[in-house]
Write an enzyme that holds these catalytic residues in place. Sequence first.
Site, mmCIF file in Angstrom:
data_model
loop_
_atom_site.group_PDB
_atom_site.id
_atom_site.type_symbol
_atom_site.label_atom_id
_atom_site.label_comp_id
_atom_site.label_asym_id
_atom_site.label_seq_id
_atom_site.Cartn_x
_atom_site.Cartn_y
_atom_site.Cartn_z
ATOM 1 N N LYS A 13 11.179 42.297 21.801
ATOM 2 C CA LYS A 13 12.308 43.063 22.356
ATOM 3 C C LYS A 13 13.593 42.854 21.549
ATOM 4 C CE LYS A 13 12.499 41.245 26.474
ATOM 5 N NZ LYS A 13 11.583 40.121 26.447
ATOM 6 N N ARG A 88 15.375 41.021 35.654
ATOM 7 C CA ARG A 88 14.172 40.187 35.619
ATOM 8 C C ARG A 88 13.556 40.045 37.003
ATOM 9 N NH1 ARG A 88 15.509 37.290 30.677
ATOM 10 N NH2 ARG A 88 13.934 35.791 30.067
ATOM 11 N N ARG A 127 8.611 30.489 16.742
ATOM 12 C CA ARG A 127 10.068 30.656 16.843
ATOM 13 C C ARG A 127 10.754 29.297 17.088
ATOM 14 N NH1 ARG A 127 12.341 34.807 21.209
ATOM 15 N NH2 ARG A 127 12.112 33.122 22.698
ATOM 16 N N ARG A 133 14.881 26.464 19.590
ATOM 17 C CA ARG A 133 15.395 26.726 20.940
ATOM 18 C C ARG A 133 14.820 25.714 21.917
ATOM 19 N NH1 ARG A 133 15.290 32.931 22.786
ATOM 20 N NH2 ARG A 133 14.749 31.900 24.716
ATOM 21 N N ARG A 144 7.912 30.166 31.650
ATOM 22 C CA ARG A 144 8.641 31.429 31.482
ATOM 23 C C ARG A 144 7.683 32.619 31.520
ATOM 24 N NH1 ARG A 144 10.821 30.200 26.126
ATOM 25 N NH2 ARG A 144 11.942 32.171 26.105
HETATM 26 P P1 AMP Z 1 15.664 35.003 27.174
HETATM 27 O O1 AMP Z 1 16.390 34.718 25.912
HETATM 28 O O2 AMP Z 1 15.777 36.423 27.627
HETATM 29 O O3 AMP Z 1 14.220 34.538 27.139
HETATM 30 O O4 AMP Z 1 16.400 34.151 28.321
HETATM 31 C C1 AMP Z 1 16.475 32.745 28.251
HETATM 32 C C2 AMP Z 1 16.698 32.153 29.626
HETATM 33 O O5 AMP Z 1 17.920 32.656 30.180
HETATM 34 C C3 AMP Z 1 15.652 32.502 30.667
HETATM 35 O O6 AMP Z 1 14.515 31.657 30.583
HETATM 36 C C4 AMP Z 1 16.438 32.298 31.971
HETATM 37 O O7 AMP Z 1 16.607 30.925 32.260
HETATM 38 C C5 AMP Z 1 17.809 32.827 31.584
HETATM 39 N N1 AMP Z 1 17.949 34.278 31.871
HETATM 40 C C6 AMP Z 1 18.172 35.275 30.966
HETATM 41 N N2 AMP Z 1 18.263 36.471 31.577
HETATM 42 C C7 AMP Z 1 18.093 36.235 32.903
HETATM 43 C C8 AMP Z 1 18.061 37.066 34.061
HETATM 44 N N3 AMP Z 1 18.223 38.399 33.972
HETATM 45 N N4 AMP Z 1 17.861 36.471 35.254
HETATM 46 C C9 AMP Z 1 17.712 35.139 35.372
HETATM 47 N N5 AMP Z 1 17.716 34.310 34.324
HETATM 48 C C10 AMP Z 1 17.903 34.832 33.087
#
Ligand code: AMP
Length: 192
Positions: A13, A88, A127, A133, A144
């Site tokens: 994405k 989400r 990654r 990360r 996740r």
């Molecule tokens: P991502 O980079 O999109 O994988 O997001 C990393 C982390 O940020 C996730 O594992 C959540 O802890 C938090 N996060 C990001 N977007 C959301 C969302 N829309 N709702 C809740 N937590 C989020």
Amino acid sequence: MNVLLLGPQGSGKGTQAKRIEAEYGIPHIATGDMLRAAIEEGTELGERVKPILESGQLVPDELMIDLIRERLGQPDAERGFILDGFPRTSPQADALDEMLDDIGRRLSIVFEFQLPDDIARERLVRRAELEGRPDDTPDVIDRRLELYHELTEPLVEHYRLQGNLIGIHGDRPVKEVFAEIQQALEQAAARS
Ligand code: AMP
């Protein structure tokens, strides 16, 4: 053009969003990046969400909804946006519908990136090696992906019912995926 990207972590994405941003000049709004920036800057929000991100849990809906409401109100989002990582959960999707209704806009298109978990896991481990990360460790990756299937994947149905959902097979070269996205975006633009 208001674009939403759904799909598991590692499905591409972010990579595709950057290409759409460069090609169409609309901002890539990635909630994960926004939260990581807040952590980096040591803001109050950052302090609050740091342990949540590190453990792979989800940040509370109200917090995310406020964050996105504020972000979509910024001038650069007026011509459109690419949402990546939000919504989400079902309450987040409902809040987004409401927010867009309030400002008289709608999603032009929703892409659902599909990728088997074992491939997503491999990509995320790679990654982790490249970017380091803290949430790309095997246990947190599994958590996740579980949360994705449990809480986020059901949103696909929500958008299918809205009639603007396009499935994308994520296990292909970046260029090929982007060509397909571009074609769909051009069709969506022609319709609106
Ligand atoms: P991502 O980079 O999109 O994988 O997001 C990393 C982390 O940020 C996730 O594992 C959540 O802890 C938090 N996060 C990001 N977007 C959301 C969302 N829309 N709702 C809740 N937590 C989020």
